[in-house]
Design a protein around this motif. Structure first.
Motif, PDB file in Angstrom:
ATOM      1  N   ARG B  10       0.830  -1.208   0.000  1.00 40.66           N
ATOM      2  CA  ARG B  10       0.000   0.000   0.000  1.00 40.66           C
ATOM      3  C   ARG B  10       0.860   1.251   0.000  1.00 40.66           C
ATOM      4  O   ARG B  10       0.529   2.240   0.660  1.00 40.66           O
ATOM      5  N   PRO B  12       2.258   4.812  -0.742  1.00 42.31           N
ATOM      6  CA  PRO B  12       1.545   5.986  -1.265  1.00 42.31           C
ATOM      7  C   PRO B  12       1.896   6.241  -2.721  1.00 42.31           C
ATOM      8  O   PRO B  12       2.970   5.870  -3.188  1.00 42.31           O
ATOM      9  N   ARG B  13       0.975   6.891  -3.402  1.00 40.68           N
ATOM     10  CA  ARG B  13       1.176   7.249  -4.807  1.00 40.68           C
ATOM     11  C   ARG B  13       2.429   8.100  -4.985  1.00 40.68           C
ATOM     12  O   ARG B  13       2.742   8.928  -4.137  1.00 40.68           O
ATOM     13  N   ALA B  16       1.483  11.827  -4.869  1.00 42.61           N
ATOM     14  CA  ALA B  16       0.584  12.289  -3.808  1.00 42.61           C
ATOM     15  C   ALA B  16       1.066  13.588  -3.165  1.00 42.61           C
ATOM     16  O   ALA B  16       0.274  14.490  -2.908  1.00 42.61           O
ATOM     17  N   ARG B  17       2.353  13.684  -2.924  1.00 41.43           N
ATOM     18  CA  ARG B  17       2.862  14.892  -2.257  1.00 41.43           C
ATOM     19  C   ARG B  17       2.723  16.119  -3.152  1.00 41.43           C
ATOM     20  O   ARG B  17       2.360  17.200  -2.694  1.00 41.43           O
ATOM     21  N   LYS B  19       0.511  16.551  -5.366  1.00 42.59           N
ATOM     22  CA  LYS B  19      -0.904  16.903  -5.494  1.00 42.59           C
ATOM     23  C   LYS B  19      -1.481  17.497  -4.215  1.00 42.59           C
ATOM     24  O   LYS B  19      -2.322  18.386  -4.261  1.00 42.59           O
ATOM     25  N   VAL B  20      -1.013  17.026  -3.090  1.00 45.25           N
ATOM     26  CA  VAL B  20      -1.612  17.479  -1.834  1.00 45.25           C
ATOM     27  C   VAL B  20      -1.093  18.863  -1.414  1.00 45.25           C
ATOM     28  O   VAL B  20      -1.669  19.518  -0.561  1.00 45.25           O
ATOM     29  N   THR B  21       0.002  19.301  -2.029  1.00 47.58           N
ATOM     30  CA  THR B  21       0.548  20.617  -1.679  1.00 47.58           C
ATOM     31  C   THR B  21       0.221  21.668  -2.734  1.00 47.58           C
ATOM     32  O   THR B  21       0.600  22.830  -2.585  1.00 47.58           O
ATOM     33  N   GLY B  22      -0.441  21.247  -3.800  1.00 42.57           N
ATOM     34  CA  GLY B  22      -0.758  22.191  -4.867  1.00 42.57           C
ATOM     35  C   GLY B  22       0.392  22.380  -5.844  1.00 42.57           C
ATOM     36  O   GLY B  22       0.326  23.224  -6.725  1.00 42.57           O
ATOM     37  N   ALA B  24       1.451  20.107  -8.019  1.00 47.25           N
ATOM     38  CA  ALA B  24       1.238  19.383  -9.272  1.00 47.25           C
ATOM     39  C   ALA B  24       0.696  20.342 -10.332  1.00 47.25           C
ATOM     40  O   ALA B  24      -0.244  21.084 -10.079  1.00 47.25           O
ATOM     41  N   ARG B  25       1.266  20.312 -11.499  1.00 50.16           N
ATOM     42  CA  ARG B  25       0.850  21.218 -12.569  1.00 50.16           C
ATOM     43  C   ARG B  25      -0.050  20.506 -13.568  1.00 50.16           C
ATOM     44  O   ARG B  25       0.327  19.495 -14.150  1.00 50.16           O
ATOM     45  N   GLY B 478      -4.938  10.067 -13.110  1.00 46.96           N
ATOM     46  CA  GLY B 478      -5.555  10.017 -11.795  1.00 46.96           C
ATOM     47  C   GLY B 478      -5.754   8.573 -11.355  1.00 46.96           C
ATOM     48  O   GLY B 478      -5.849   8.285 -10.166  1.00 46.96           O
ATOM     49  N   THR B 671      -4.182  -0.234  -2.092  1.00 50.80           N
ATOM     50  CA  THR B 671      -4.945   1.008  -1.863  1.00 50.80           C
ATOM     51  C   THR B 671      -5.513   1.528  -3.185  1.00 50.80           C
ATOM     52  O   THR B 671      -6.667   1.945  -3.254  1.00 50.80           O
TER      53      THR B 671
END
Ligand code: FES
Ligand code: FES
Lengths: 156, 783
Positions: B10, B12-13, B16-17, B19-22, B24-25, B478, B671
């Motif tokens: 499992r 993490p992607r 993920a980091r 994307k979760v912090t904004g 990712a472009r 995604g 996951t």
């Protein structure tokens, strides 16, 4: 006529000139280059553009930049502390709450404003707080779980 | 049980980091110096002749750099399948739906571009327009395309076995009709693109696409740029689910405007344009006749389907086949006949959407099977189990079940939902229903006829040996393919997940047909696994020479070299590495030789350590016409039990519980598999209960917002119990196959069957609104 406004975004003070029809989303993304705030609809339906404005989660696409003059704003760029993720972000990463990630910034901010007010949210309270943030990928389950876990971790 | 270090976990992607912090472009986040903004003029009429286009006022507007119409644009037709290329960049003589593209503008900012659009004057002569297939097929109806007589865009007729003969041997036969509504993809990221045609004649397009490879080919063909000079790059994509899998006028226009102006051009859809462009779920009108023996043995199925395809073909040629070919399985069914008709209407074009072509058919049939089970006084689970296929079975249309955990899935949801305690025992207004599903794990053939590889991969080791750069043209949208492929690469090389750095979604990185038909894990996964094994072999080869140990006596696991025959003195090698690595901080230590050291030695010997992999399925499936659609190297399957509460007064449905089991062959990331299942279920629940694209009397989408077109929110979704079944697919990398689309299949029929169990009415038109339930209850009372 452009108007000069002052915004405090992620604790930085900015002074910018904006046209009267410029939305807060546009001001953040285009004038301040804070691209983490997403636009999914532009008319208040999806929540992708959620930011925290003076303590409340709002759809930034529905607010004119001039209306936000003088306010304090948190965008997704202001959630982590430098390289340290916020416990909510940690939980999103660890528990599979992210797929395409387009809803994620808005989700994190809605969740953040929930747990700042309510340290023990129930599942239903979490679902209600996130119900204005659409996600087409996850089915919400892992997002709800992540918020729950984060709220518990934050108490430790 | 096989032992793995990375896969089946499992982790993490990989993204993920970001994307979760904004960080990712996505495409709409990109900009370039000197960039222009494009805008489209789209038709306000559903069917009309274009008499004249006057762009003079638009051209005069200050800030406008270019205005183009069909006069300037390429007349080359494009689309999805070469047999039905029927789209043009801009409409030439007429428009065929509200939203059809007529002209485009490039200007210095979006407002100016929009203003210029409003200055373009078009004279139309309105033509009769058809918003449903019945009107479009009427005798004497005007043709929407001259090439499609009767407005029939495509027809399919298939028969396996002999259905009429078989019906004679049946004890019970019944016919039911079923219809769904057009569903929208409703991904949260609207389509966007940014094109730049440089001074050397290189065209680069950044696009929110699911299939960079197909876009590259269409750009090259329509714009007449050599394919080697066209590069399509897919930044992060905010969901696709099918509609983003075809090249579009948006993409072509951005490129064309950039070629004309010599400047980068950015174009972004607004939400209404997403609805108008659609390419999402078709409307299907199914009529199914199924025959069985008294003991519940399925004997024959006759399936007739009319598809409302909208204005153009898009993916529709595949859709019409899928609407027939995906039935039968996962049950043993010796006789099956299918007649399909895809009809053009003056509405937005339909295409592929999660569960491509099979979702309505599956809903219709699984509901009918439930009715049949009841007639035969059999438990619906038992009835299904009796007919279930198993590994090694081949369907009457020649699909090979090289693995099939269908029985395990059914048993898992039966037990996991406490079916036995609940079925037939719930109070009035509460119900429980079951259904099965089945889907391809990658299209066995590319969309254009070719012997092309379906996926290639390349892995390059860094000179210090610490990082493996994986290059693949696959499309992370995604669904998690970057994560899955990084995990497969790490496992194949024997190194750690965090030491793989993936570079994907770029046609410069190889060939990959993209993210559609649930193909990335199996097909791209195969190519990546081969590349990883190639790298491993090369590193061990050099090590074997240096240490004088046969390759077979060594292995790589978890980042360390394993000497199978006991300890080996590698101290010479280590001091060499340390000397080489002088001044760096991450020197190797410990009593095990690391992969990094071995890889550095390999680099010092070879200079370039690159591994390659390329995958295409072998010859598959039957030889009949249309055998290429539905044929796949493997098939995923699933079962679901849903519990609902129906308010007897208002007809309101609440989904209380969902128990879902999916056979994904082998879970590379557990996951992610659950995430795909949960996401599929929510899209299925939306389609079952409320999603419906509606049209006004002029054929314009009437609910083109995410407020009026309602998708499930966090409050609509119950928690889902997800059960992963692993059947070890021999044709999949490490035994893996699909989960991204198949998981949606059982959702709608399981809800339908639960609703019947709750209130005793059968609904054969989606969505199952309160009103439909209420009317059905009224009708039932009358009888
Ligand atoms: S972009 Fe603001 S709510 Fe959708
Ligand atoms: S993760 Fe894609 S919309 Fe939520």
């Amino acid at each position: 006529m452009k108007q000069i406004i002052t915004l405090t975004v992620n604790k930085e003070i900015y002074e910018i000139a904006v046209a009267p029809n410029r939305t807060l989303t546009q001001a953040l993304r285009e004038d301040l280059n804070l691209l983490g705030t997403k636009e999914g609809c532009g008319i208040g339906d999806c929540g992708a553009c959620t930011v925290i404005l003076d303590g409340r989660p709002v759809n930034s696409c529905l607010i004119l930049a001039v209306q936000a003059n003088g306010s304090e704003i948190t965008t997704i760029e202001g959630v982590a502390n430098g390289r340290d993720l916020h416990p909510l972000q940690e939980a999103f990463v660890e528990h599979g709450a992210i797929q395409c990630g387009f809803c994620t910034p808005g989700m994190v901010l809605s969740a953040k404003s929930l747990i700042e007010k309510n340290q023990n949210p129930t599942e239903l309270e979490i679902r209600e707080a996130l119900s204005g943030n659409l996600c087409r990928c996850t089915g919400y389950q892992k997002i709800v779980e992540a918020v729950k876990i984060a709220s518990e971790n934050m108490k430790k | 049980m096989k032992e793995f270090n990375v896969i089946n976990s499992r982790v993490p992607r990989v993204d993920a980091r970001a994307k979760v912090t904004g960080d990712a472009r996505y495409t709409a986040d990109l900009s370039m110096p000197n960039m222009l903004y494009g805008a489209l003029l789209q038709s306000p009429h559903a069917h009309a002749k274009i008499l004249n286009i006057d762009t003079s006022a638009a051209k005069k507007l200050i800030g406008v750099k270019e205005v183009v119409t069909a006069k300037e644009a390429s007349p080359i037709k494009f689309g999805l399948s070469p047999a039905r290329y029927d789209e043009m960049m801009f409409c030439m003589e007429k428009v065929r739906y509200v939203g059809d593209e007529i002209a485009a503008v490039a200007a210095v900012d979006p407002d100016t571009a929009m203003e210029a659009i409003s200055l373009i004057k078009v004279d139309y002569e309105e033509l009769p327009a058809y918003f449903n297939i019945f009107d479009a097929m009427k005798e004497g109806a005007m043709l929407i395309h001259d090439d499609y007589p009767g407005n029939i865009n495509a027809e399919v007729h298939q028969e396996f076995g002999n259905v009429e003969e078989a019906f004679k041997q049946c004890d019970y036969i019944r016919t039911d009709k079923f219809v769904n509504k057009k569903q929208d993809g409703a991904f949260i990221e609207p389509q966007a693109c940014l094109a730049n045609y440089d001074m050397d004649g290189n065209l680069i397009l950044y696009s929110s696409t699911q299939a960079p490879h197909y876009v590259q080919r269409i750009l090259s063909m329509v714009l007449n740029v050599p394919i080697g000079k066209v590069r399509v790059v897919k930044p992060y994509v905010g969901g696709g689910f099918g509609p983003k899998a075809s090249a579009s006028t948006l993409e072509l226009t951005a490129c064309f405007l950039s070629m004309k102006t010599g400047r980068p051009v950015k174009m972004v859809f607004n939400r209404e344009q997403v609805f108008m462009h659609s390419r999402a779920r078709h409307q299907f009108f199914h009529e199914l006749t199924t025959g069985v023996k008294k003991d519940g043995t399925l004997v024959a199925l006759k399936n007739t389907c009319y598809l409302d395809g909208g204005a153009y073909s898009s993916f529709g040629i595949a859709t019409i086949y899928y609407a027939g070919s995906l039935l039968g399985a996962p049950y043993k069914l010796p006789n099956m006949k299918y007649d399909g008709y895809r009809v053009c209407t003056n509405t937005p074009t339909c295409g592929a959407q999660r569960g491509h072509g099979g979702v309505a058919a599956r809903a219709a049939w699984e509901q009918q099977l439930d009715i049949i089970a009841e007639e035969l006084k059999m438990d619906p689970v038992e009835f299904r189990l009796k007919n279930i296929m198993q590994r090694g079975d081949v369907t009457c249309n020649d699909f090979n079940m090289s693995s099939l955990g269908m029985k395990e899935c059914l048993e898992a949801v039966r037990d996991g939902s406490e079916w036995g305690k609940k079925k037939g025992k719930l109070p009035k207004g509460k119900g429980i229903g079951v259904a099965c599903g089945f889907f391809v794990s990658g299209a066995g053939y590319p969309i254009y006829r070719s012997d092309t590889f379906h996926s290639t991969a390349m892995i390059k080791l860094s000179e210090d040996g610490g990082t493996a750069d994986l290059y693949t043209a696959s499309a992370e949208i995604g669904q998690g393919s970057d994560t899955i492929l990084s995990m497969i690469a790490a496992e194949a090389m024997g190194i750690r997940y965090e030491n793989v750095k993936i570079h994907s979604g770029d046609t410069d990185f190889g060939v990959d047909l993209g993210a559609y038909s649930s193909r990335q894990t199996l097909m791209s996964g195969h190519a990546v696994k081969m590349a990883g094994e190639d790298v491993k072999r090369q590193v061990l080869g050099v090590l074997s020479n240096t240490l004088k140990i046969p390759i077979e006596d060594m292995d790589i696991k978890d980042g360390f070299i394993i000497f199978k025959k006991g300890n080996v003195d590698f101290s010479g090698l280590r001091s060499y590495y340390i000397k080489e690595h002088r001044g760096w901080t991450d020197q190797p230590a410990g009593d095990k030789l690391t992969f990094k050291e071995a890889a550095r030695i390999a680099y010092l010997e070879k200079g370039v350590v690159v591994g390659g992999g390329a995958y295409k399925p072998g010859e598959l499936g039957g030889k009949y016409k249309g055998a290429t659609v539905g044929t796949s190297p493997a098939y995923g399957c699933s079962a679901q039990v849903v519990e609902v509460t129906v308010d007897m007064e208002t007809g309101k449905i609440t989904v209380d519980n969902m128990t879902d089991a999916h056979d994904c062959g082998f879970a590379i990331n557990r996951t992610n598999v659950e995430g795909q299942m949960q996401g599929s279920l929510s899209m299925g629940l939306g389609e079952a209960l409320f999603e419906e694209v509606k049209f006004d009397p002029n054929g314009k989408v009437a609910n083109a917002t995410l407020g009026e077109y309602r998708i499930p929110t966090a409050l609509d979704m119950p928690n889902v119990k997800t059960i992963i079944v692993e059947s070890d697919e021999p044709n999949g990398p490490f035994g893996a196959k699909e989960v991204g689309e198949g998981a949606i299949m059982p959702t709608i029929p399981a809800i339908l069957n639960a609703v019947y169990d709750a209130v005793g009415v059968r609904i054969n038109e989606l969505p199952i609104t309160s009103e439909r339930i209420f009317m059905a209850l009224k009708d039932k009372e009358k009888k």
